[in-house]
Design a protein around this motif. Structure first.
Motif, PDB file in Angstrom:
ATOM      1  N   GLY A 209       6.235 -13.781  -5.089  1.00 51.78           N
ATOM      2  CA  GLY A 209       7.117 -14.306  -3.819  1.00 51.78           C
ATOM      3  C   GLY A 209       7.224 -13.668  -2.848  1.00 51.78           C
ATOM      4  O   GLY A 209       6.555 -12.902  -2.046  1.00 51.78           O
ATOM      5  N   THR A 210       8.778 -13.393  -2.544  1.00 50.64           N
ATOM      6  CA  THR A 210       9.305 -12.755  -1.349  1.00 50.64           C
ATOM      7  C   THR A 210       8.755 -11.319  -1.050  1.00 50.64           C
ATOM      8  O   THR A 210       8.443 -11.258   0.151  1.00 50.64           O
ATOM      9  N   TYR A 211       8.590 -10.392  -1.991  1.00 52.93           N
ATOM     10  CA  TYR A 211       8.235  -9.195  -1.713  1.00 52.93           C
ATOM     11  C   TYR A 211       6.652  -9.029  -1.764  1.00 52.93           C
ATOM     12  O   TYR A 211       6.187  -7.940  -1.712  1.00 52.93           O
ATOM     13  N   ALA A 212       5.845 -10.018  -1.705  1.00 47.01           N
ATOM     14  CA  ALA A 212       4.610 -10.016  -1.828  1.00 47.01           C
ATOM     15  C   ALA A 212       3.887  -8.952  -1.179  1.00 47.01           C
ATOM     16  O   ALA A 212       2.977  -8.315  -1.329  1.00 47.01           O
ATOM     17  N   LYS A 213       4.205  -9.235   0.250  1.00 45.19           N
ATOM     18  CA  LYS A 213       3.609  -8.292   1.352  1.00 45.19           C
ATOM     19  C   LYS A 213       3.818  -6.724   1.191  1.00 45.19           C
ATOM     20  O   LYS A 213       2.841  -5.869   1.281  1.00 45.19           O
ATOM     21  N   ALA A 214       5.184  -6.686   0.865  1.00 44.19           N
ATOM     22  CA  ALA A 214       5.288  -4.957   0.445  1.00 44.19           C
ATOM     23  C   ALA A 214       4.461  -4.458  -0.702  1.00 44.19           C
ATOM     24  O   ALA A 214       4.095  -3.640  -0.723  1.00 44.19           O
ATOM     25  N   VAL A 215       4.436  -5.473  -1.653  1.00 48.46           N
ATOM     26  CA  VAL A 215       3.776  -4.999  -2.848  1.00 48.46           C
ATOM     27  C   VAL A 215       2.296  -4.855  -2.778  1.00 48.46           C
ATOM     28  O   VAL A 215       1.819  -3.945  -3.175  1.00 48.46           O
ATOM     29  N   ALA A 216       1.709  -5.638  -1.837  1.00 49.72           N
ATOM     30  CA  ALA A 216       0.540  -5.542  -1.532  1.00 49.72           C
ATOM     31  C   ALA A 216      -0.072  -4.338  -0.663  1.00 49.72           C
ATOM     32  O   ALA A 216      -0.992  -4.011  -0.642  1.00 49.72           O
ATOM     33  N   VAL A 217       0.986  -3.574  -0.195  1.00 44.97           N
ATOM     34  CA  VAL A 217       0.637  -2.367   0.605  1.00 44.97           C
ATOM     35  C   VAL A 217       1.106  -1.432  -0.416  1.00 44.97           C
ATOM     36  O   VAL A 217       0.289  -0.482  -0.506  1.00 44.97           O
ATOM     37  N   TYR A 218       2.177  -1.318  -1.033  1.00 42.09           N
ATOM     38  CA  TYR A 218       2.499  -0.054  -1.926  1.00 42.09           C
ATOM     39  C   TYR A 218       1.557  -0.158  -3.241  1.00 42.09           C
ATOM     40  O   TYR A 218       1.090   1.000  -3.454  1.00 42.09           O
ATOM     41  N   TYR A 219       1.277  -1.186  -3.885  1.00 43.23           N
ATOM     42  CA  TYR A 219       0.426  -0.730  -5.073  1.00 43.23           C
ATOM     43  C   TYR A 219      -0.878  -0.279  -4.935  1.00 43.23           C
ATOM     44  O   TYR A 219      -1.389   0.682  -5.462  1.00 43.23           O
ATOM     45  N   PRO A 220      -1.762  -0.693  -3.723  1.00 46.12           N
ATOM     46  CA  PRO A 220      -3.120  -0.002  -3.310  1.00 46.12           C
ATOM     47  C   PRO A 220      -2.833   1.540  -2.876  1.00 46.12           C
ATOM     48  O   PRO A 220      -3.661   2.116  -3.181  1.00 46.12           O
ATOM     49  N   VAL A 221      -1.752   1.641  -1.991  1.00 48.36           N
ATOM     50  CA  VAL A 221      -1.609   2.930  -1.543  1.00 48.36           C
ATOM     51  C   VAL A 221      -1.175   3.998  -2.628  1.00 48.36           C
ATOM     52  O   VAL A 221      -1.611   5.162  -2.556  1.00 48.36           O
ATOM     53  N   ALA A 222      -0.303   3.474  -3.484  1.00 48.64           N
ATOM     54  CA  ALA A 222      -0.005   4.291  -4.701  1.00 48.64           C
ATOM     55  C   ALA A 222      -1.211   4.536  -5.783  1.00 48.64           C
ATOM     56  O   ALA A 222      -1.346   5.623  -6.085  1.00 48.64           O
ATOM     57  N   LEU A 223      -2.213   3.395  -5.678  1.00 50.89           N
ATOM     58  CA  LEU A 223      -3.590   3.606  -6.386  1.00 50.89           C
ATOM     59  C   LEU A 223      -4.454   4.574  -5.772  1.00 50.89           C
ATOM     60  O   LEU A 223      -4.926   5.681  -6.559  1.00 50.89           O
ATOM     61  N   LEU A 224      -4.411   4.611  -4.674  1.00 49.57           N
ATOM     62  CA  LEU A 224      -5.243   5.653  -3.634  1.00 49.57           C
ATOM     63  C   LEU A 224      -4.729   7.089  -4.004  1.00 49.57           C
ATOM     64  O   LEU A 224      -5.570   7.755  -3.980  1.00 49.57           O
ATOM     65  N   TYR A 225      -3.462   7.257  -3.685  1.00 46.35           N
ATOM     66  CA  TYR A 225      -2.928   8.498  -3.830  1.00 46.35           C
ATOM     67  C   TYR A 225      -3.263   8.957  -5.350  1.00 46.35           C
ATOM     68  O   TYR A 225      -3.588  10.092  -5.427  1.00 46.35           O
TER      69      TYR A 225
END
Length: 413
Positions: A209-225
């Protein structure tokens, strides 16, 4: 099948997490009934981690005949911690500027009833010291415990012959508690299944819900790192062999961190992974326990995300070199320094509010965001400690450190 044998247990843990996540997704908040099973596993890990950290660090320091080497380990360690923190912060800074957009006030924002004023100086005193010995016997005072263990190890070394029997006790204690970790890990699949089922069941709606956009940035970046950044670090530390040995051993502590959300609870399995990789004993038993307290690449990623999210949410301009430099500095403080303070998360969020003049209403928003990104953040934190121990080994022992460790192990066996 033989090639998969080293990954069998991590795969079991991963399967447990995915199964727990599926149960939590379909059962919703009803999955919280499984939480006690997850808590039992977590409590067992927390129960063993305090004596393990104490004996590991004290034994490592007391067994270091060359104090110049110990000083080089400490200096190299903090250099690596700060450098990797800067890299992770810059990566997230680029990602949020490129991909994060939040509609103004997409959520109901309430001002906290009361915000406790946090005195940073007092927090540092409480972090590094305690007023009573018994207070050391708690994971809430890990930095103070580490300071005590280092002083104890140094004292045992400096008194010479008289301290040798005590040094043997410390070394034996380290081995005993590592074996206890092996026993506790037998219940890890059940514990991680239950813990993740409860986590997804309770917080799943927020993720979607609310934080979907932030999660959609953080999770891929964390996995990339996680996959690209740490592979590069492993290569710098030990070449191609470093990459192979790193990925052969890192999955168990990474999955444990992902499931438990605790860097401290992951210390025992992370120490074992570093041992299997070939990191020297004094390096791994210094870098990993201290890193679990004061080195958080995942938290640096999260700090930049929190700052950017809050700026955008309150329709403030997140741009300019001065703002970016300040954001990176604050992220480093949150991920390398403040993370080890009591209530470090709250201190970091208050620091963000103060440094950027954000409205107090941003506090619960950042706290909720931090909770949602915590699993991958912890996985990055723990993995960063492991690969940092490899980088420190490369600095302390030179280019051929890994080959020397492998040859020594082969001769001993």
């Amino acid at each position: 099948m033989y090639a998969l044998k080293p990954y069998r247990f991590p795969l079991i843990l991963l399967a447990s997490i995915f199964a727990g996540g599926a149960v939590g997704f379909f059962a919703g908040e009803k999955a919280e009934v499984l939480k006690p099973l997850g808590d039992i596993y977590l409590n067992l890990m927390f129960m063993v981690v305090v004596p393990l950290v104490f004996f590991s660090i004290a034994a490592a320091v007391s067994n270091t005949a060359n104090m110049n080497r110990f000083g080089k380990i400490i200096g190299s360690m903090f250099g690596v911690f700060i450098l990797t923190g800067i890299i992770s912060s810059l990566l997230m800074l680029f990602a949020v500027k490129a991909f994060l957009s939040v509609d103004a006030s997409p959520i109901t924002i309430e001002k906290p009833d009361q915000v406790e004023n946090i005195n940073i100086a007092d927090q540092f005193v409480q972090a590094f010291t305690t007023s009573d010995f018994v207070d050391l016997l708690s994971r809430e005072h890990m930095l103070a415990l580490i300071v005590f263990a280092v002083l104890l190890g140094l004292s045992a070394t400096l008194i010479g012959e008289a301290g040798k029997p005590f040094v043997k006790v410390l070394q034996s204690g380290s081995q005993v508690f590592m074996k206890m970790v092996t026993l506790v890990m037998y219940v890890a699949p059940i514990g991680l299944f239950a813990y993740f089922a409860s986590l997804v069941g309770v917080f799943g709606p927020d993720l979607l819900g609310t934080y979907a956009k932030a999660v959609a940035v953080y999770y891929p970046v964390a996995l990339l790192y996680f996959f690209v950044g740490f592979t590069l670090y492993a290569f710098l530390a030990g070449g191609k062999e470093g990459i192979v040995r790193f990925w052969k051993n890192i999955l168990t502590p990474a999955v444990t961190a992902l499931g438990t959300g605790s860097s401290v609870a992951s210390v025992p399995v992370n120490l074992e992974a570093a041992k299997q990789t070939g990191v020297p004993k004094d390096v791994r038993e210094t870098v990993i326990p201290i890193g679990a307290t004061v080195h958080m690449d995942g938290s640096c990623l999260a700090a930049i995300l929190k700052i950017s999210f809050a700026f955008t949410l309150f329709d403030m301009d997140f741009s300019g070199i001065d703002t970016f430099v300040k954001a990176v500095v604050v992220a480093i403080l949150c991920g390398v320094v403040i993370a080890g303070l009591p209530s470090g998360g709250a201190v970091g969020e208050m620091l963000i509010l103060t440094m950027f003049g954000l409205p107090i209403e941003a506090l619960p928003v950042m706290a909720a965001l931090g909770m949602i990104v915590d699993p991958p953040a912890t996985m990055v934190n723990v993995t960063g400690d492991n690969v940092s121990s490899m980088l420190v080994s490369r600095i302390v022992e030179g280019k051929g450190w890994l080959k020397k460790q492998i040859d020594t192990k082969r001769i001993a066996s």
